[in-house]
Scaffold this motif. Structure first.
Motif, mmCIF file in Angstrom:
data_model
loop_
_atom_site.group_PDB
_atom_site.id
_atom_site.type_symbol
_atom_site.label_atom_id
_atom_site.label_comp_id
_atom_site.label_asym_id
_atom_site.label_seq_id
_atom_site.Cartn_x
_atom_site.Cartn_y
_atom_site.Cartn_z
ATOM 1 N N SER A 261 0.848 -1.191 0.000
ATOM 2 C CA SER A 261 0.000 0.000 0.000
ATOM 3 C C SER A 261 0.879 1.235 0.000
ATOM 4 O O SER A 261 2.050 1.201 0.398
ATOM 5 C CB SER A 261 -0.918 0.001 1.221
ATOM 6 O OG SER A 261 -0.150 -0.038 2.417
ATOM 7 N N GLU A 262 0.313 2.351 -0.439
ATOM 8 C CA GLU A 262 1.031 3.611 -0.465
ATOM 9 C C GLU A 262 0.620 4.464 0.727
ATOM 10 O O GLU A 262 -0.443 4.241 1.327
ATOM 11 C CB GLU A 262 0.740 4.342 -1.783
ATOM 12 C CG GLU A 262 1.298 3.628 -3.005
ATOM 13 C CD GLU A 262 1.065 4.420 -4.283
ATOM 14 O OE1 GLU A 262 0.199 5.327 -4.260
ATOM 15 O OE2 GLU A 262 1.740 4.132 -5.288
ATOM 16 N N GLU A 265 -3.203 5.413 1.994
ATOM 17 C CA GLU A 265 -4.214 4.453 1.546
ATOM 18 C C GLU A 265 -4.749 3.696 2.761
ATOM 19 O O GLU A 265 -4.088 2.802 3.302
ATOM 20 C CB GLU A 265 -3.620 3.466 0.530
ATOM 21 C CG GLU A 265 -3.383 4.081 -0.833
ATOM 22 C CD GLU A 265 -2.913 3.054 -1.854
ATOM 23 O OE1 GLU A 265 -3.147 3.275 -3.052
ATOM 24 O OE2 GLU A 265 -2.307 2.050 -1.452
ATOM 25 N N ASP A 266 -5.944 4.064 3.175
ATOM 26 C CA ASP A 266 -6.531 3.402 4.330
ATOM 27 C C ASP A 266 -7.242 2.123 3.915
ATOM 28 O O ASP A 266 -7.249 1.751 2.732
ATOM 29 C CB ASP A 266 -7.504 4.336 5.063
ATOM 30 C CG ASP A 266 -8.590 4.885 4.138
ATOM 31 O OD1 ASP A 266 -8.827 4.271 3.069
ATOM 32 O OD2 ASP A 266 -9.195 5.906 4.474
ATOM 33 N N LYS A 269 -9.955 2.432 1.170
ATOM 34 C CA LYS A 269 -9.439 2.615 -0.185
ATOM 35 C C LYS A 269 -8.924 1.295 -0.754
ATOM 36 O O LYS A 269 -9.147 0.975 -1.928
ATOM 37 C CB LYS A 269 -8.331 3.660 -0.183
ATOM 38 C CG LYS A 269 -7.775 3.960 -1.572
ATOM 39 C CD LYS A 269 -6.816 5.132 -1.546
ATOM 40 C CE LYS A 269 -7.540 6.449 -1.347
ATOM 41 N NZ LYS A 269 -6.629 7.612 -1.525
ATOM 42 N N LEU A 270 -8.241 0.511 0.078
ATOM 43 C CA LEU A 270 -7.726 -0.781 -0.383
ATOM 44 C C LEU A 270 -8.870 -1.732 -0.710
ATOM 45 O O LEU A 270 -8.783 -2.518 -1.657
ATOM 46 C CB LEU A 270 -6.811 -1.389 0.684
ATOM 47 C CG LEU A 270 -5.560 -0.577 1.036
ATOM 48 C CD1 LEU A 270 -4.753 -1.291 2.095
ATOM 49 C CD2 LEU A 270 -4.704 -0.322 -0.198
ATOM 50 N N TYR A 273 -10.183 -1.002 -4.114
ATOM 51 C CA TYR A 273 -9.406 -1.593 -5.203
ATOM 52 C C TYR A 273 -9.810 -3.051 -5.437
ATOM 53 O O TYR A 273 -9.787 -3.535 -6.575
ATOM 54 C CB TYR A 273 -7.915 -1.517 -4.884
ATOM 55 C CG TYR A 273 -7.367 -0.107 -4.803
ATOM 56 C CD1 TYR A 273 -7.851 0.897 -5.635
ATOM 57 C CD2 TYR A 273 -6.377 0.214 -3.882
ATOM 58 C CE1 TYR A 273 -7.357 2.195 -5.554
ATOM 59 C CE2 TYR A 273 -5.874 1.507 -3.792
ATOM 60 C CZ TYR A 273 -6.369 2.493 -4.626
ATOM 61 O OH TYR A 273 -5.881 3.771 -4.540
ATOM 62 N N ASP A 310 -7.457 5.512 -10.386
ATOM 63 C CA ASP A 310 -7.893 4.358 -9.587
ATOM 64 C C ASP A 310 -7.644 3.045 -10.326
ATOM 65 O O ASP A 310 -7.272 2.044 -9.713
ATOM 66 C CB ASP A 310 -9.376 4.480 -9.236
ATOM 67 C CG ASP A 310 -9.621 5.420 -8.069
ATOM 68 O OD1 ASP A 310 -8.672 5.655 -7.297
ATOM 69 O OD2 ASP A 310 -10.740 5.929 -7.939
ATOM 70 N N ARG A 313 -3.920 2.302 -10.221
ATOM 71 C CA ARG A 313 -3.527 1.884 -8.875
ATOM 72 C C ARG A 313 -4.051 0.479 -8.561
ATOM 73 O O ARG A 313 -3.401 -0.298 -7.859
ATOM 74 C CB ARG A 313 -4.075 2.876 -7.843
ATOM 75 C CG ARG A 313 -3.656 2.565 -6.422
ATOM 76 C CD ARG A 313 -2.166 2.723 -6.202
ATOM 77 N NE ARG A 313 -1.759 2.189 -4.899
ATOM 78 C CZ ARG A 313 -0.916 1.195 -4.719
ATOM 79 N NH1 ARG A 313 -0.357 0.607 -5.769
ATOM 80 N NH2 ARG A 313 -0.588 0.778 -3.517
ATOM 81 N N TYR A 317 -1.704 -2.471 -7.258
ATOM 82 C CA TYR A 317 -1.877 -2.994 -5.905
ATOM 83 C C TYR A 317 -2.304 -4.459 -5.894
ATOM 84 O O TYR A 317 -1.758 -5.273 -5.147
ATOM 85 C CB TYR A 317 -2.908 -2.152 -5.158
ATOM 86 C CG TYR A 317 -3.242 -2.673 -3.779
ATOM 87 C CD1 TYR A 317 -2.300 -2.631 -2.753
ATOM 88 C CD2 TYR A 317 -4.486 -3.222 -3.496
ATOM 89 C CE1 TYR A 317 -2.587 -3.113 -1.490
ATOM 90 C CE2 TYR A 317 -4.790 -3.714 -2.237
ATOM 91 C CZ TYR A 317 -3.830 -3.653 -1.233
ATOM 92 O OH TYR A 317 -4.123 -4.151 0.010
#
Length: 388
Positions: A261-262, A265-266, A269-270, A273, A310, A313, A317
C-alpha cells in the motif's frame, strides 16, 4: 404426498443442476468446467434415482433398481479430476486418469446382465430389500460382493478420493499459495472439506448409525450432498472462474500479505481496489477487450466508470503490474489457452498470434513476453506446451 422440500429437491433442484451440468459440458471452456458439468449431471441422476427408490416407488419401477449403483464409483474420480484441473489447468489428459474409472466400468459390467435380465429376477431382489427394509443390509445375490460389503467398498472408494483431494489442495496452499486466487483456494478448501464431512454421513448411512436407511426420504439425506450444494453455490456466485482465460489471469492476483500500500491508503481505499479488480476481471473475461490492439487505460476506465488513476492503482496494488502489463498478461494467457484447446493455433506464426491476441505486431508480443517472463515467445510457448 410429496412435501415442498421433497418437491424442490427431487424435481426443481435436480432439473436445474442437470441443465447447468449440460451447459458446462457443451460450452467451450477448460477441462475443469467439463468435469464439473459431469459432476453436476451425476448429482442430478443420484437425486432422481433416489426418488424412485423411496416412498414405495421401488416396486413400481423395478427396471430402475440398481441403476444408480455404479454412479457411486463414478462420482469420486470425477470430483477429483475437477479439482485436479482447477489446480493444474494447463495439464493435458493422461492415460492414468482413465484408469480411475476402472471400478465404475467393472461394476457396470457385472450389472449389465441384471439390467437386461428378466423382470422376475429384479422383483425377487426388490422383495428382499422390502423384507429387510434396507438398500444396504440385505442378502442380495446380483453382485459379486454382498450389498453390505459393496456399500463398504463404495464408502472406502469415496473416502480415499475425498482425502486425496483435500491433501492435494492443502499441499498447493503450502507450496504455491501466492500462485492462486484466494477465492479459488477458498472454493477448493471448502469443497474438499465438505466432501470429507459428507463421507461421515455416508458412512453413517451405510452402517445404519443414523436412522435414515429406511427407503423413505429424510432431511438427513441432504447432508450427504453438502459438497455438491456448496459447489453449485460457488459457481453461481463467480461463474467467470470457469472461463479458461479468466482463471489463467486470476492466478496472477497477489496474496493480500504481499501487496504494497502507499502512504495515505486506508482500509476503505484498499477495499475499493478489490471491488475494482472484480469489475475488471469480469469485464476482461466476458467481453475480452484485450483483443483490441487499441485498448487503452482511458477506454477501460471509462467502460468501468472509474478514474484512470484508480484503475492504474488497482492493477499495481492487486496484481503488482502496470496497466499495459496487466492487459498483456491476459493476451499471453489467451494465446496459451487457445494453443492448448485448438491445434491450429500451434501452427500459427508469431505474427498471426500477435494479431489474433490483440498485440498488433510480432514485436509487441516479443516485448511483452520478454518483460513479463524473461524469455522469447518461442521458448515461452514451447515450455507451456511441455508443461501441459
Amino acid at each position: 404426498m410429496l412435501t415442498i422440500v421433497e418437491l424442490l429437491y427431487d424435481f426443481v433442484i435436480s432439473t436445474l443442476v442437470g441443465l447447468f451440468g449440460l451447459h458446462l459440458i457443451t460450452k467451450k471452456g477448460p477441462k475443469a468446467s467439463k468435469f464439473l458439468g459431469l459432476y453436476f449431471l451425476i448429482f442430478c441422476a443420484r437425486i432422481i434415482l433416489a426418488y424412485y427408490a423411496t416412498g414405495g416407488r421401488l416396486i413400481q419401477y423395478p427396471h430402475l433398481y440398481l441403476v444408480g449403483s455404479p454412479i457411486h464409483f463414478l462420482a469420486p474420480p470425477v470430483a477429483f479430476l475437477f479439482i485436479y484441473f482447477m489446480l493444474y489447468p494447463q495439464r493435458k489428459w493422461r492415460v492414468w486418469q482413465a484408469l480411475l474409472f476402472l471400478p465404475f466400468v467393472l461394476h457396470l459390467g457385472e450389472l449389465l446382465p441384471f439390467y437386461f435380465g428378466p423382470l422376475e429376477v429384479k422383483m425377487s431382489q426388490i422383495q428382499l430389500v422390502l423384507q429387510y427394509k434396507s438398500l444396504v443390509d440385505y442378502p442380495g445375490t446380483v453382485t459379486f460382493f454382498s450389498p453390505k460389503l459393496l456399500s463398504l467398498l463404495k464408502l472406502i472408494h469415496t473416502s480415499v478420493y475425498a482425502f486425496i483431494s483435500f491433501l492435494m489442495v492443502l499441499l498447493q496452499i503450502i507450496k504455491n499459495r501466492n500462485k492462486y486466487n484466494r477465492f479459488v483456494l477458498k472454493w477448493m478448501v471448502t469443497f474438499t472439506s465438505l466432501s470429507l464431512l459428507s463421507v461421515v454421513f455416508i458412512g453413517a448411512y451405510v452402517l445404519g448409525i443414523i436412522g435414515f436407511n429406511n427407503l423413505r426420504f429424510s432431511y438427513a439425506d441432504l447432508l450427504m450432498h453438502l459438497a455438491a450444494f456448496v459447489n453449485l453455490g460457488f459457481v453461481l456466485y463467480r461463474p467467470s472462474l470457469l472461463d479458461g482465460v479468466s482463471f489463467q489471469s486470476l492466478v496472477l492476483r497477489l496474496d493480500k500479505g504481499h501487496r504494497s500500500s502507499e502512504p495515505g491508503e486506508d482500509v476503505e481505499k484498499l477495499r475499493k481496489y478489490e471491488g475494482y479488480a472484480k469489475q475488471l476481471e469480469s469485464y476482461f473475461a466476458n467481453e475480452k477487450p484485450f483483443l483490441d490492439p487499441e485498448l487503452s487505460l482511458e477506454k477501460t476506465a471509462k467502460m468501468l466508470q472509474i478514474s484512470t488513476k484508480d484503475l492504474s492503482r488497482t492493477t499495481a496494488y492487486i496484481y503488482e503490474l502496470g496497466y499495459p502489463d496487466f492487459v498483456n498478461s491476459w493476451r499471453i494467457n489467451y494465446i496459451v489457452q487457445q494453443r492448448n484447446s485448438d491445434k491450429h493455433w500451434q501452427e500459427y506464426s508469431q505474427d498471426m498470434l500477435a494479431e489474433l491476441s490483440g498485440f498488433g505486431s510480432r514485436q509487441g508480443l516479443h516485448n511483452a513476453v520478454n518483460r513479463l517472463h524473461g524469455t522469447t515467445p518461442a521458448m515461452f510457448f514451447a515450455q507451456k506446451k511441455k508443461e501441459s
